[in-house]
Design a protein around this motif. Sequence first.
Motif, PDB file in Angstrom:
ATOM      1  N   ALA A  45      41.356 -24.513 -17.018  1.00 54.99           N
ATOM      2  CA  ALA A  45      41.725 -25.265 -18.221  1.00 54.99           C
ATOM      3  C   ALA A  45      40.646 -25.147 -19.286  1.00 54.99           C
ATOM      4  O   ALA A  45      40.940 -24.992 -20.477  1.00 54.99           O
ATOM      5  N   ASN A  46      39.380 -25.203 -18.853  1.00 56.30           N
ATOM      6  CA  ASN A  46      38.276 -25.070 -19.802  1.00 56.30           C
ATOM      7  C   ASN A  46      38.289 -23.703 -20.481  1.00 56.30           C
ATOM      8  O   ASN A  46      38.026 -23.589 -21.685  1.00 56.30           O
ATOM      9  N   ARG A  47      38.581 -22.664 -19.698  1.00 57.79           N
ATOM     10  CA  ARG A  47      38.606 -21.309 -20.250  1.00 57.79           C
ATOM     11  C   ARG A  47      39.689 -21.209 -21.337  1.00 57.79           C
ATOM     12  O   ARG A  47      39.464 -20.651 -22.412  1.00 57.79           O
ATOM     13  N   SER A  48      40.854 -21.788 -21.046  1.00 55.00           N
ATOM     14  CA  SER A  48      41.947 -21.766 -22.017  1.00 55.00           C
ATOM     15  C   SER A  48      41.579 -22.552 -23.276  1.00 55.00           C
ATOM     16  O   SER A  48      41.866 -22.126 -24.402  1.00 55.00           O
ATOM     17  N   THR A  49      40.901 -23.696 -23.093  1.00 53.53           N
ATOM     18  CA  THR A  49      40.505 -24.524 -24.234  1.00 53.53           C
ATOM     19  C   THR A  49      39.505 -23.800 -25.122  1.00 53.53           C
ATOM     20  O   THR A  49      39.596 -23.838 -26.357  1.00 53.53           O
ATOM     21  N   LEU A  50      38.537 -23.130 -24.498  1.00 54.26           N
ATOM     22  CA  LEU A  50      37.540 -22.399 -25.275  1.00 54.26           C
ATOM     23  C   LEU A  50      38.185 -21.247 -26.045  1.00 54.26           C
ATOM     24  O   LEU A  50      37.813 -20.973 -27.191  1.00 54.26           O
ATOM     25  N   GLU A  51      39.150 -20.567 -25.427  1.00 54.29           N
ATOM     26  CA  GLU A  51      39.836 -19.484 -26.114  1.00 54.29           C
ATOM     27  C   GLU A  51      40.613 -20.019 -27.314  1.00 54.29           C
ATOM     28  O   GLU A  51      40.618 -19.423 -28.394  1.00 54.29           O
ATOM     29  N   SER A  52      41.264 -21.174 -27.138  1.00 53.02           N
ATOM     30  CA  SER A  52      42.030 -21.768 -28.236  1.00 53.02           C
ATOM     31  C   SER A  52      41.121 -22.234 -29.360  1.00 53.02           C
ATOM     32  O   SER A  52      41.480 -22.169 -30.547  1.00 53.02           O
ATOM     33  N   ALA A  53      39.918 -22.705 -28.986  1.00 54.86           N
ATOM     34  CA  ALA A  53      38.996 -23.232 -29.994  1.00 54.86           C
ATOM     35  C   ALA A  53      38.576 -22.175 -31.013  1.00 54.86           C
ATOM     36  O   ALA A  53      38.230 -22.503 -32.151  1.00 54.86           O
ATOM     37  N   SER A  54      38.642 -20.921 -30.599  1.00 55.35           N
ATOM     38  CA  SER A  54      38.239 -19.850 -31.512  1.00 55.35           C
ATOM     39  C   SER A  54      39.210 -19.698 -32.682  1.00 55.35           C
ATOM     40  O   SER A  54      38.889 -19.049 -33.677  1.00 55.35           O
ATOM     41  N   THR A  55      40.406 -20.281 -32.571  1.00 58.11           N
ATOM     42  CA  THR A  55      41.404 -20.183 -33.640  1.00 58.11           C
ATOM     43  C   THR A  55      41.510 -21.469 -34.446  1.00 58.11           C
ATOM     44  O   THR A  55      42.429 -21.635 -35.240  1.00 58.11           O
ATOM     45  N   VAL A  56      40.579 -22.397 -34.229  1.00 56.89           N
ATOM     46  CA  VAL A  56      40.617 -23.689 -34.916  1.00 56.89           C
ATOM     47  C   VAL A  56      39.604 -23.689 -36.052  1.00 56.89           C
ATOM     48  O   VAL A  56      38.458 -23.258 -35.885  1.00 56.89           O
ATOM     49  N   VAL A 117      35.204 -35.267 -38.415  1.00 54.59           N
ATOM     50  CA  VAL A 117      35.479 -33.829 -38.474  1.00 54.59           C
ATOM     51  C   VAL A 117      36.985 -33.611 -38.456  1.00 54.59           C
ATOM     52  O   VAL A 117      37.706 -34.242 -37.673  1.00 54.59           O
ATOM     53  N   THR A 118      37.451 -32.716 -39.302  1.00 54.16           N
ATOM     54  CA  THR A 118      38.874 -32.349 -39.294  1.00 54.16           C
ATOM     55  C   THR A 118      39.022 -30.982 -38.657  1.00 54.16           C
ATOM     56  O   THR A 118      38.421 -30.002 -39.110  1.00 54.16           O
ATOM     57  N   ALA A 119      39.813 -30.926 -37.572  1.00 62.03           N
ATOM     58  CA  ALA A 119      40.084 -29.671 -36.872  1.00 62.03           C
ATOM     59  C   ALA A 119      41.543 -29.281 -37.113  1.00 62.03           C
ATOM     60  O   ALA A 119      42.451 -30.093 -36.896  1.00 62.03           O
ATOM     61  N   THR A 120      41.754 -28.048 -37.559  1.00 63.05           N
ATOM     62  CA  THR A 120      43.118 -27.587 -37.845  1.00 63.05           C
ATOM     63  C   THR A 120      43.397 -26.303 -37.087  1.00 63.05           C
ATOM     64  O   THR A 120      42.861 -25.241 -37.434  1.00 63.05           O
ATOM     65  N   PRO A 121      44.227 -26.355 -36.030  1.00 67.92           N
ATOM     66  CA  PRO A 121      44.572 -25.134 -35.299  1.00 67.92           C
ATOM     67  C   PRO A 121      45.376 -24.188 -36.173  1.00 67.92           C
ATOM     68  O   PRO A 121      46.127 -24.611 -37.061  1.00 67.92           O
ATOM     69  N   SER A 122      45.216 -22.903 -35.907  1.00 69.89           N
ATOM     70  CA  SER A 122      45.987 -21.911 -36.663  1.00 69.89           C
ATOM     71  C   SER A 122      47.062 -21.259 -35.813  1.00 69.89           C
ATOM     72  O   SER A 122      47.871 -20.481 -36.325  1.00 69.89           O
ATOM     73  N   THR A 123      47.086 -21.566 -34.521  1.00 68.69           N
ATOM     74  CA  THR A 123      48.104 -21.012 -33.631  1.00 68.69           C
ATOM     75  C   THR A 123      48.635 -22.120 -32.727  1.00 68.69           C
ATOM     76  O   THR A 123      48.057 -23.198 -32.637  1.00 68.69           O
ATOM     77  N   ALA A 127      49.764 -25.686 -34.833  1.00 67.67           N
ATOM     78  CA  ALA A 127      49.301 -24.862 -35.967  1.00 67.67           C
ATOM     79  C   ALA A 127      49.559 -25.567 -37.287  1.00 67.67           C
ATOM     80  O   ALA A 127      50.666 -26.037 -37.566  1.00 67.67           O
ATOM     81  N   GLY A 128      48.498 -25.664 -38.079  1.00 71.45           N
ATOM     82  CA  GLY A 128      48.608 -26.251 -39.408  1.00 71.45           C
ATOM     83  C   GLY A 128      48.539 -27.765 -39.446  1.00 71.45           C
ATOM     84  O   GLY A 128      48.564 -28.348 -40.538  1.00 71.45           O
TER      85      GLY A 128
END
Length: 236
Positions: A45-56, A117-123, A127-128
């Motif tokens: 789960a951590n690996r998936s979260t870190l991968e997703s964080a790169s698109t935020v 902090v405002t975090a906005t995912p792009s995927t 997303a958005g």
Amino acid sequence: MLLTSCGSSEPADPGSDLPSRLLPGDSVPQGFTVVPQSVGELIAANRSTLESASTVGFVPAECKPTADAKFNPQLTEDNTVLLVAQSETGTFSELLTTVRRDVDADRRDTSGPCASVTATPSTGSLAGIPIVNTSVELPALRGDDIVVSYLVRTDSVKRPAGANPRSRTALLANVLVKRPGGQVVTIQMGVSGTEVEVTPEVAAGAVPGAPLTQPPLDEAAFTDLVKAAVERAAAE
């Protein structure tokens, strides 16, 4: 788990007794029930979260979280133990590991100019959608066995266009504890409420900086659990 024989002159593996230092399953907060979750599942789960964080995208940009990227990949089933419990109102967890976390980075990423902090995912499904995370530092723990501690309350509010905000509040503690023999272990304890929809009236009438929702445990009860975890980790 690594064991040493009684006659061995080798030093004991500092992670060998971690399970005995974890909160017993029958001592979880009232209303919570332990649920099965392995360290292996956490790692995935951590690996998936870190991968997703790169698109935020993060605003301010310098407040992008940094501690997890260094800490999470070092966790293994040999150096980490985990307990997870759930209730109707949220999730409680305690992680204990011989991996040393950069607690100062946690503080930098969620205080001062990074307290909001405002975090906005792009995927993905979010997303958005801007997610506003507002953090408030709680009183730190102090003691001879505590190297450093950081306790924080974080209120996360999603604000999808054309829909009511959705809010969740969490309490998180990261504590480095000195064990007998000088080894340092990390305690990471958290309790997070379920996400709830907030009406525009409630959101508009909220006191600036005040949380829109409450965590499943109050701050005093949570702090007591963290103190007890420190005592278990530091015991002979």
